[in-house]
Design an enzyme around this catalytic site. Structure first.
Site, short mmCIF file in Angstrom:
data_model
loop_
_atom_site.label_atom_id
_atom_site.label_comp_id
_atom_site.label_asym_id
_atom_site.label_seq_id
_atom_site.Cartn_x
_atom_site.Cartn_y
_atom_site.Cartn_z
N LYS A 145 118.90 -19.77 -31.27
CA LYS A 145 118.91 -18.41 -30.76
C LYS A 145 119.22 -17.41 -31.87
O LYS A 145 118.79 -16.27 -31.83
CB LYS A 145 119.86 -18.24 -29.59
CG LYS A 145 121.28 -18.49 -29.98
CD LYS A 145 122.17 -18.51 -28.79
CE LYS A 145 123.50 -19.09 -29.15
NZ LYS A 145 123.48 -20.52 -29.49
N LYS A 163 128.58 -20.65 -41.19
CA LYS A 163 128.76 -19.31 -40.63
C LYS A 163 129.25 -18.35 -41.71
O LYS A 163 128.80 -17.21 -41.79
CB LYS A 163 129.68 -19.34 -39.42
CG LYS A 163 128.93 -19.92 -38.23
CD LYS A 163 129.69 -19.88 -36.94
CE LYS A 163 128.81 -20.44 -35.82
NZ LYS A 163 129.49 -21.39 -34.96
N LYS A 179 114.55 -24.70 -37.69
CA LYS A 179 115.23 -25.22 -36.51
C LYS A 179 115.21 -24.17 -35.40
O LYS A 179 115.51 -23.00 -35.66
CB LYS A 179 116.68 -25.57 -36.89
CG LYS A 179 117.48 -26.08 -35.72
CD LYS A 179 118.97 -26.17 -36.01
CE LYS A 179 119.67 -26.25 -34.70
NZ LYS A 179 121.00 -26.05 -34.52
P1 ADP Z 1 121.70 -22.49 -31.23
O1 ADP Z 1 121.27 -23.13 -32.51
O2 ADP Z 1 120.57 -21.87 -30.49
O3 ADP Z 1 122.86 -21.52 -31.45
P2 ADP Z 1 123.70 -24.22 -30.20
O4 ADP Z 1 124.25 -24.35 -31.57
O5 ADP Z 1 124.46 -23.43 -29.19
O6 ADP Z 1 122.22 -23.64 -30.31
O7 ADP Z 1 123.41 -25.68 -29.67
C1 ADP Z 1 123.74 -26.18 -28.40
C2 ADP Z 1 123.30 -27.62 -28.32
O8 ADP Z 1 121.89 -27.72 -28.45
C3 ADP Z 1 123.88 -28.50 -29.43
O9 ADP Z 1 124.23 -29.75 -28.86
C4 ADP Z 1 122.77 -28.67 -30.41
O10 ADP Z 1 122.83 -29.91 -31.05
C5 ADP Z 1 121.53 -28.56 -29.54
N1 ADP Z 1 120.45 -27.88 -30.28
C6 ADP Z 1 120.35 -26.57 -30.55
N2 ADP Z 1 119.22 -26.29 -31.24
C7 ADP Z 1 118.59 -27.47 -31.43
C8 ADP Z 1 117.37 -27.86 -32.05
N3 ADP Z 1 116.56 -26.96 -32.60
N4 ADP Z 1 117.04 -29.16 -32.04
C9 ADP Z 1 117.83 -30.08 -31.44
N5 ADP Z 1 118.98 -29.78 -30.83
C10 ADP Z 1 119.37 -28.50 -30.81
#
Ligand code: ADP
Ligand code: TRP
Length: 327
Positions: free
Chosen positions: A196, A112, A193
């Site tokens: 959001k 971050k 990846k």
């Molecule tokens: P984002 O990357 O959209 O901000 P988060 O970090 O809030 O998503 O992730 C929430 C959950 O979803 C976590 O447990 C994370 O491991 C899973 N996750 C998010 N994006 C992916 C992805 N592209 N592939 C696999 N798991 C994911």
């Protein structure tokens, strides 16, 4: 019987990455013997500021999503993190036994910073709040995506520091990551990846024209279908692999590798992906449409889950306070 716990941040509409990386596992695990706790990490969401109305809306949306995808309140407790304020007390107790160095090593914090986010104290101590979440319920297993494993290890460390200083209060949790390698990282529309923060997501409940538009935006190149290709390197195929039965997937991969007149083009792959997503989530979309009409029901589920969770967290908090001399 093991206690299984996990949380999801209400930081935006849940996408296919969240589904395959987190929610699908949570919903499947509820059928295993054990006690299951799933919560919406709204305290954590405050580390990336959003308006009050938006946060409320997103918390409700995560609850709707879990229930629509089949989380059964009779089998698993679903609740809001902030309905269990004891975790913030535990956060302080854990913060006082944790060195700055541990938190400075957190990958997600460093990422971050690298993305130019100006850190608050809350963002820095994010893993302490997460450790409190985990330890409050005497969790044995914490199903999380790979990116969260380090946070679970930090919870183990913090439990160890506290127990070392004050005696055995906290149970050591273990991370539980999805076994299939394909679940490790769901690619987004651009091949990075799915996240959001990158604007490359497909929403779990998307359908029809909107879904078609999103799928249309998946990266491809101008190579003709006849040219033999590595199917694992194609983003539409990486996504299809998450949906197709193994035999059908193998056929697609074979035809792409072989090239020639029988090989499918990108349009064909995308069309199949569209169908597969529509079909997979049709029951969940219908259920979600129903639940949207009953916000009171959703709220009752969250309150019911919180009551059970809170009783558990109180007992842990009391033990921890007594151990360090605050009672
Ligand atoms: P984002 O990357 O959209 O901000 P988060 O970090 O809030 O998503 O992730 C929430 C959950 O979803 C976590 O447990 C994370 O491991 C899973 N996750 C998010 N994006 C992916 C992805 N592209 N592939 C696999 N798991 C994911
Ligand atoms: N940090 C997790 C995520 O972004 C969410 C979370 C908060 C969590 N507290 C937790 C996950 C406790 C597991 C256990 O995905």
């Amino acid at each position: 019987m093991p206690t299984v716990l996990s949380g999801v941040q209400p930081s935006g509409r849940l996408h296919l990455g969240n589904y395959f990386g987190a929610l699908a596992q949570h919903v499947a695990l509820q059928h295993e013997p054990g006690e299951h706790f799933y919560f919406i990490a709204d305290y954590h969401a405050l580390t990336t500021s959003q308006g009050a109305a938006e946060l409320r809306e997103r918390v409700h949306d995560v609850a709707l999503s879990y229930l629509a995808l089949g989380l059964d309140p009779a089998k698993a407790m679903l609740f809001r993190q902030s309905d269990v304020p004891e975790v913030t007390e535990l956060t302080w107790l854990l913060a006082c036994v944790t060195g700055m160095g541990l938190l400075e090593r957190a990958h997600s914090y460093k990422d971050k910073l690298a993305h130019g986010i100006k850190p608050s104290v809350g963002l820095f101590t994010y893993p302490v709040l997460m450790a409190a979440d985990i330890l409050a319920y005497d969790s044995d297993q914490v199903p999380v995506g790979k990116d969260q494993v380090q946070h679970v290890e930090m919870a183990q460390d913090m439990a160890g520091y506290f127990n070392g200083q004050y005696g055995p209060v906290f149970k050591r949790p273990e991370a539980r990551i999805p076994s299939a390698a394909s679940l490790a990282k769901v690619p987004g529309l651009d091949g990075e990846k799915m996240s959001k923060s990158y604007g490359n997501t497909i929403w779990i409940f998307e359908s029809g024209k909107e879904l078609k538009k999103r799928i249309g935006a998946i990266v491809t190149d101008s190579r003709p279908p006849e040219e033999p290709k590595d199917p694992d390197a194609l983003v539409p195929m990486q996504l299809l692999a998450l949906f197709l039965p193994p035999e059908e997937l193998a056929q697609w991969q074979e035809r792409i590798r072989a090239g020639g007149a029988g090989a499918p083009g990108y349009g064909h792959m995308k069309q199949r992906l569209h169908e597969a997503i529509e079909t997979r989530f049709a029951p969940a979309r219908a259920e979600r449409d129903k639940l949207v009409q009953h916000p009171d029901h959703v709220e009752r589920v969250l309150q019911g889950g919180a009551a059970v969770a809170r009783a558990r967290a109180r007992a842990t908090r009391d033990r921890a306070l007594a151990a360090c001399g605050l009672r």
